[in-house]
Design a protein around this motif. Structure first.
Motif, PDB file in Angstrom:
ATOM      1  N   SER A 207     -19.299   6.183  31.168  1.00 23.03           N
ATOM      2  CA  SER A 207     -18.135   5.517  31.724  1.00 23.03           C
ATOM      3  C   SER A 207     -18.197   4.019  31.502  1.00 23.03           C
ATOM      4  O   SER A 207     -19.266   3.438  31.376  1.00 23.03           O
TER       5      SER A 207
ATOM      6  N   LEU B 260     -12.147  20.256  22.194  1.00 21.14           N
ATOM      7  CA  LEU B 260     -13.239  19.743  23.037  1.00 21.14           C
ATOM      8  C   LEU B 260     -12.650  19.062  24.257  1.00 21.14           C
ATOM      9  O   LEU B 260     -11.888  18.110  24.141  1.00 21.14           O
TER      10      LEU B 260
ATOM     11  N   GLY C 160     -13.396  16.136  34.699  1.00 12.30           N
ATOM     12  CA  GLY C 160     -12.199  16.419  33.916  1.00 12.30           C
ATOM     13  C   GLY C 160     -11.256  17.309  34.705  1.00 12.30           C
ATOM     14  O   GLY C 160     -11.462  17.607  35.875  1.00 12.30           O
ATOM     15  N   ASN C 161     -10.212  17.754  34.022  1.00 11.65           N
ATOM     16  CA  ASN C 161      -9.173  18.553  34.672  1.00 11.65           C
ATOM     17  C   ASN C 161      -9.495  20.046  34.620  1.00 11.65           C
ATOM     18  O   ASN C 161      -8.843  20.811  33.917  1.00 11.65           O
TER      19      ASN C 161
ATOM     20  N   PHE D 101     -13.548  17.395  28.179  1.00  9.55           N
ATOM     21  CA  PHE D 101     -14.558  16.853  29.084  1.00  9.55           C
ATOM     22  C   PHE D 101     -14.551  17.634  30.400  1.00  9.55           C
ATOM     23  O   PHE D 101     -13.503  17.836  31.014  1.00  9.55           O
TER      24      PHE D 101
ATOM     25  N   TYR E 146     -19.126  19.452  28.177  1.00  9.87           N
ATOM     26  CA  TYR E 146     -17.854  19.647  27.494  1.00  9.87           C
ATOM     27  C   TYR E 146     -17.652  21.135  27.225  1.00  9.87           C
ATOM     28  O   TYR E 146     -18.614  21.877  27.027  1.00  9.87           O
TER      29      TYR E 146
ATOM     30  N   ASN F  86     -17.780  11.338  36.910  1.00  8.98           N
ATOM     31  CA  ASN F  86     -16.413  11.656  36.514  1.00  8.98           C
ATOM     32  C   ASN F  86     -16.241  13.151  36.379  1.00  8.98           C
ATOM     33  O   ASN F  86     -17.204  13.876  36.148  1.00  8.98           O
TER      34      ASN F  86
ATOM     35  N   GLU G 273     -13.151   6.584  24.910  1.00  4.99           N
ATOM     36  CA  GLU G 273     -13.071   6.430  26.351  1.00  4.99           C
ATOM     37  C   GLU G 273     -12.084   5.314  26.603  1.00  4.99           C
ATOM     38  O   GLU G 273     -12.243   4.215  26.100  1.00  4.99           O
TER      39      GLU G 273
ATOM     40  N   PHE H 246     -13.840   6.550  32.836  1.00  4.46           N
ATOM     41  CA  PHE H 246     -13.834   7.844  33.489  1.00  4.46           C
ATOM     42  C   PHE H 246     -14.091   9.047  32.626  1.00  4.46           C
ATOM     43  O   PHE H 246     -14.699   9.975  33.104  1.00  4.46           O
TER      44      PHE H 246
END
Lengths: 116, 109
Positions: free
Chosen positions: A99, A43, A58-59, A45, A35, A56, B90, B95
């Motif tokens: 997840s 915060l 994040g962006n 991810f 993070y 997974n 989540e 994800f």
């Protein structure tokens, strides 16, 4: 049990450089998540690794990458550093994957990165 | 994506007072956690609570998943409770974990 450890704790880099941060999870944990924490964005991810596979992401741009080793230790790499990458980078481990309704996460102390 | 809102954003308490922190989320969740970040930046897991009620000493939490909110109760607050409290969820699609902006708590002696 030892907690999650992160190295280094503090780091100063200049724009354009690259950096590698390390995270050692709690013994027996197979999932490591990363993070980024900044005053402006809070915060966010970055990614999660489970059994050496990225589960997974994040962006974040492709300059942010990571990997996980067979002993569950994880590294994240940021290339071509920008001023906006200055942040506290936190790593968290859990036994199962986060997840799909996963597990309790335990956080390390973080690495504070300053980009000049 | 799922939105997480925490309230209040800031809270100042006198030592010994009780408080309730709220976390609203915009969609179904697979899990929900409450964390406390101390003044040195360390995030400590308080509760893993996708639904129901849990208690741990002076802290307790309740998540009503059908109404999309969670509450964190702090009773008889102490100065060591100061810091930022985060709710993280989540979404049911999985994800990634989404954090709220946090509630900054300061407990005065």
């Amino acid at each position: 049990k030892a907690g999650v450890t992160q190295t280094p704790r503090y780091l100063i880099k200049t724009r354009g450089q690259q950096v590698t941060l390390s995270c050692s999870p709690i013994s027996g944990h197979r999932s490591v998540s990363w993070y980024q924490q900044t005053p402006g964005q809070g915060l966010q991810f970055l990614f999660e690794y489970f059994s050496e596979t990225q589960r997974n992401k994040g962006n974040f741009p492709g300059r942010f990458s990571g990997r996980q080793f067979s002993n569950s230790r994880s590294e994240m790499n940021v290339s071509t550093l920008e001023l906006g990458d200055s942040a506290l980078y936190l790593c968290a481990s859990s036994f199962g994957t986060v997840s799909f309704g996963g597990d309790t996460q335990y956080f390390g102390p973080g690495t504070r990165l300053t980009v000049l | 994506g799922i939105q997480v809102e925490q309230s209040p954003p800031d809270l100042i308490l006198q030592e010994g007072a009780n408080s309730t922190l709220r976390c609203n989320f915009s969609d179904s969740v697979n899990n929900l956690q409450w964390f406390h970040q101390n003044p040195w930046g360390q995030l400590i897991n308080l509760f893993y609570i996708p639904s129901g009620t849990k208690q741990n000493g002076r802290l307790s939490a309740t998540t009503v998943a059908t109404e999309r909110y969670s509450l964190l109760y702090i009773s008889s607050s102490q100065t060591t409770d100061s810091g930022v409290y985060f709710c993280a969820v989540e979404g049911a699609g999985g994800f990634k974990t989404i954090f709220g902006a946090g509630t900054r708590l300061f407990v005065k002696a």
